[in-house]
Scaffold this motif. Structure first.
Motif, PDB file in Angstrom:
ATOM      1  N   LEU A   1     -52.717  52.895  45.668  1.00 40.16           N
ATOM      2  CA  LEU A   1     -52.175  53.666  46.791  1.00 40.16           C
ATOM      3  C   LEU A   1     -51.870  55.098  46.372  1.00 40.16           C
ATOM      4  CD1 LEU A   1     -49.784  51.124  48.568  1.00 40.16           C
ATOM      5  CD2 LEU A   1     -51.893  52.105  49.496  1.00 40.16           C
TER       6      LEU A   1
ATOM      7  N   ARG B   1     -53.628  58.627  47.963  1.00 43.42           N
ATOM      8  CA  ARG B   1     -52.540  59.235  48.754  1.00 43.42           C
ATOM      9  C   ARG B   1     -53.012  60.258  49.773  1.00 43.42           C
ATOM     10  NH1 ARG B   1     -51.709  60.837  43.434  1.00 43.42           N
ATOM     11  NH2 ARG B   1     -51.966  63.053  43.005  1.00 43.42           N
TER      12      ARG B   1
ATOM     13  N   LEU C   1     -58.181  47.928  45.999  1.00 39.72           N
ATOM     14  CA  LEU C   1     -56.844  47.857  46.580  1.00 39.72           C
ATOM     15  C   LEU C   1     -56.717  46.658  47.508  1.00 39.72           C
ATOM     16  CD1 LEU C   1     -54.035  49.030  47.427  1.00 39.72           C
ATOM     17  CD2 LEU C   1     -55.282  50.461  49.061  1.00 39.72           C
TER      18      LEU C   1
ATOM     19  N   SER D   1     -52.612  56.530  55.546  1.00 40.82           N
ATOM     20  CA  SER D   1     -51.870  55.348  55.094  1.00 40.82           C
ATOM     21  C   SER D   1     -52.039  54.175  56.047  1.00 40.82           C
ATOM     22  CB  SER D   1     -50.385  55.682  54.952  1.00 40.82           C
ATOM     23  OG  SER D   1     -50.192  56.724  54.030  1.00 40.82           O
TER      24      SER D   1
ATOM     25  N   LEU E   1     -55.359  52.432  55.412  1.00 41.91           N
ATOM     26  CA  LEU E   1     -55.345  51.663  54.163  1.00 41.91           C
ATOM     27  C   LEU E   1     -54.610  50.337  54.334  1.00 41.91           C
ATOM     28  CD1 LEU E   1     -54.609  54.510  51.589  1.00 41.91           C
ATOM     29  CD2 LEU E   1     -56.776  53.282  51.901  1.00 41.91           C
TER      30      LEU E   1
ATOM     31  N   THR F   1     -60.618  51.619  47.350  1.00 43.80           N
ATOM     32  CA  THR F   1     -60.124  50.942  48.554  1.00 43.80           C
ATOM     33  C   THR F   1     -60.462  49.457  48.504  1.00 43.80           C
ATOM     34  OG1 THR F   1     -60.393  52.985  49.820  1.00 43.80           O
ATOM     35  CG2 THR F   1     -60.165  50.943  51.078  1.00 43.80           C
TER      36      THR F   1
ATOM     37  N   TYR G   1     -45.337  48.672  54.110  1.00 47.51           N
ATOM     38  CA  TYR G   1     -46.355  49.234  53.217  1.00 47.51           C
ATOM     39  C   TYR G   1     -46.849  50.585  53.702  1.00 47.51           C
ATOM     40  CZ  TYR G   1     -46.748  45.628  49.711  1.00 47.51           C
ATOM     41  OH  TYR G   1     -46.492  44.798  48.661  1.00 47.51           O
TER      42      TYR G   1
ATOM     43  N   ALA H   1     -46.736  53.650  51.251  1.00 45.67           N
ATOM     44  CA  ALA H   1     -47.926  54.459  50.941  1.00 45.67           C
ATOM     45  C   ALA H   1     -47.674  55.929  51.247  1.00 45.67           C
ATOM     46  CB  ALA H   1     -49.133  53.943  51.732  1.00 45.67           C
TER      47      ALA H   1
END
Length: 188
Positions: free
Chosen positions: A99, A103, A10, A107, A110, A7, A153, A157
């Motif tokens: 992502l 999964r 990301l 989402s 994130l 994370t 996004y 995601a």
């Protein structure tokens, strides 16, 4: 613990991608910046190969077209802007990869982390440049962040839960192709 590290990676990749993309739009045309970022399918296929994920024949077709188109742009635009655009594509592929790995996580959470990290890391830009949003621009920036970036996004995601990284990157290539069509349909 591993998910926390992914994370963080990301959100940092998202902030770096945003910076590279915005800066390449300043140094070249928006169209070139967008096309250079769409080198992502090539990087995604490389990540899949290295990670042991199978690459399907249809993914290779997307790869060939993406690499060919971006190669043509790079041949004409080889500059710092071209390199930043290409780096933006690598970072975009990293985001897709992360992502996909995350999964199973929410989402929305994130994407909020990504946007908040990007806002925090890029917030010194107005101080450095002396250019501050004013009036209705603040509202436009919030709407742009929440709707165009955040919502898009979020759905991207969510989609990565059921499609491969290469397929998602290939579908995302439809955006720069279809935008002129939508504009033409709307404005003629």
């Amino acid at each position: 613990f591993v998910a926390g590290g992914i994370t963080i990676g990301l959100s940092l990749a998202f902030a770096a991608m945003s910076f590279c993309f915005f800066q390449s739009m300043v140094w070249t045309t928006a169209a070139n910046a967008i096309w250079l970022q769409n080198l992502a399918p090539a990087w995604v296929c490389l990540f899949m190969r290295v990670g042991g994920e199978p690459i399907e024949r249809r993914d290779l077709t997307t790869l060939v077209f993406a690499a060919g188109g971006v190669g043509l742009i790079l041949a004409c635009e080889m500059s710092t802007a071209g390199l930043l655009g290409m780096l933006s594509g690598l970072l975009y592929a990293t985001i897709i990869h992360f992502l996909r790995k995350l999964r199973e996580f929410d989402s929305a959470w994130l994407i909020v982390v990504n946007l908040a990290t990007t806002a925090l890391l890029l917030s010194p830009a107005p101080i450095v440049t002396g250019i501050w949003p004013h009036g209705g621009q603040w509202l436009a920036l919030v709407a742009f962040g929440a709707l165009q970036l955040g919502l898009a996004y979020y759905f991207f995601a969510r989609g990565l839960r059921s499609v491969s990284s290469a397929e998602a990157a290939g579908i995302a290539l439809l955006e720069p192709i279809l935008v002129p069509v939508w504009v033409w349909l709307r404005y003629g």
